[in-house]
Enzyme design. Structure first.
Site, PDB file in Angstrom:
ATOM      1  CB  CYS B 112      -0.915  -0.002   1.222  1.00 21.01           C
ATOM      2  SG  CYS B 112      -1.920   1.509   1.312  1.00 21.01           S
ATOM      3  CB  CYS B 115      -1.756   4.573   4.242  1.00 16.94           C
ATOM      4  SG  CYS B 115      -1.851   4.617   6.034  1.00 16.94           S
ATOM      5  CB  SER B 116      -0.803   0.746   6.581  1.00 16.78           C
ATOM      6  OG  SER B 116      -1.914   1.436   7.124  1.00 16.78           O
ATOM      7  CB  CYS B 117      -4.996  -0.459   2.438  1.00 19.54           C
ATOM      8  SG  CYS B 117      -5.682   1.166   2.789  1.00 19.54           S
TER       9      CYS B 117
END
Lengths: 104, 209
Positions: B112, B115-117
């Protein structure tokens, strides 16, 4: 110029640190607060809003803050923006907690 | 431990044993939200427990089924949420999930960049490196080099596909089933499916001889 959060292909990226840490209690709680505030029956904060608040952090802060530090800062920003809480209120409560000491 | 001694008044206060700035903010915000009735301490406790209960074992169960059941695998690749729901897993609150299959010709890896999905319902919370600025920067640009750093060397004629997740669309890699696992039960196969193999930075584990 891409935003500071838009890291794909970011120049001069270094080695990947593969060390993992178990989430501490405050990190889990931060995660829990977002899950609850964005739940279908509350909808106080939406995930897209959280992202916008994180992506609006000053670039230097974005790069130096820890992951959940960014989250809780963004949650605070949004709760103040939405008039759910005020900054003064949060400051006051935080001070009280410091005075009480880590008893919880 | 000097449990019964009175604290020495001459010792300095242990400032770093107290709450850090961000811990204070979390505590303060949580306390205020509870006071205002937006949530309860019980809600927070349950949400933390839910988070702790999610682990890559859920994803591994899905992958093992895909390895033994070609019909399920086709369903998983066509409509991952619907397929996973047939295993009795509640997918009501999930965003769109796409399963991608590693084959002898194609290797898939997930990131991602923004971000951090991550498919948390299947894999638990993402590891630190998945959220790191360097993984996000590099895996889209030099995936083979990054995979080598994770110990995965790919043949030069192997196609590498990098999937960039968003909050609304997340990815699950179906790793290749290791050779020599024909006789294994579904539960034993699930043991071979590591978290990292479902992100695509490693292969599934080899069975112990």
């Amino acid at each position: 110029m891409p935003g500071v959060h838009d890291r794909g292909g970011w120049p001069a990226a270094g080695p990947i640190n593969k060390t993992e840490h178990a989430l501490s209690f405050w990190e889990k709680r931060t995660d829990a607060l977002l899950v609850l505030l964005s739940s279908a029956d509350r909808r106080v904060i939406r995930v897209d809003e959280l992202r916008r608040a994180i992506e609006s952090l000053p670039p230097e802060a974005y790069e130096t803050m820890g992951y959940y530090e960014r989250w809780i800062s963004a949650i605070e920003t949004l709760l103040i923006e939405k008039n759910v809480l005020t900054k003064a209120e949060i400051d006051r409560k935080a001070e009280q907690l410091v005075e009480q000491g880590p008893t919880a | 431990m000097r449990e019964h001694d009175a604290p020495d008044p001459h010792l300095p206060l242990e400032e770093d044993a107290g709450l850090t700035y961000y811990e204070q903010r979390v505590e303060a915000i949580q306390a205020l939200l509870i006071e205002k009735g937006l949530l309860s301490a019980d809600d927070v406790r349950r949400a933390v427990e839910d988070m702790e209960a999610r682990s890559p074992a859920v994803g591994a169960r899905v992958i093992a089924r895909a390895w033994v059941d070609p019909h399920f695998k086709r369903h998983l690749l066509a409509d991952a949420k619907a397929a996973i729901a047939t295993l009795g897993i509640n997918v009501d609150t999930w965003s769109t999930l796409v399963a991608v299959e590693n084959t002898p010709a194609v290797h898939n890896v997930v990131v991602c960049t923004l971000c951090s999905c991550y498919p948390r319902s299947l894999l638990g919370v993402p590891p630190d490196w998945y959220k790191s600025l360097n993984y996000r920067a590099r895996v889209v640009q030099e995936p083979r080099t990054v995979l080598k750093e994770f110990g995965l060397e790919l043949a030069s004629d192997m196609e590498v596909r990098v999937y960039d997740s968003t909050a609304d669309m997340r990815y699950l890699v179906i790793p290749q089933r290791p050779a020599g696992t024909e006789g294994l039960s579904e539960a034993a196969l699930a043991e071979l499916v590591s978290r990292d193999s479902m992100i695509g930075v490693t292969r599934a584990r080899e069975p112990s001889p």
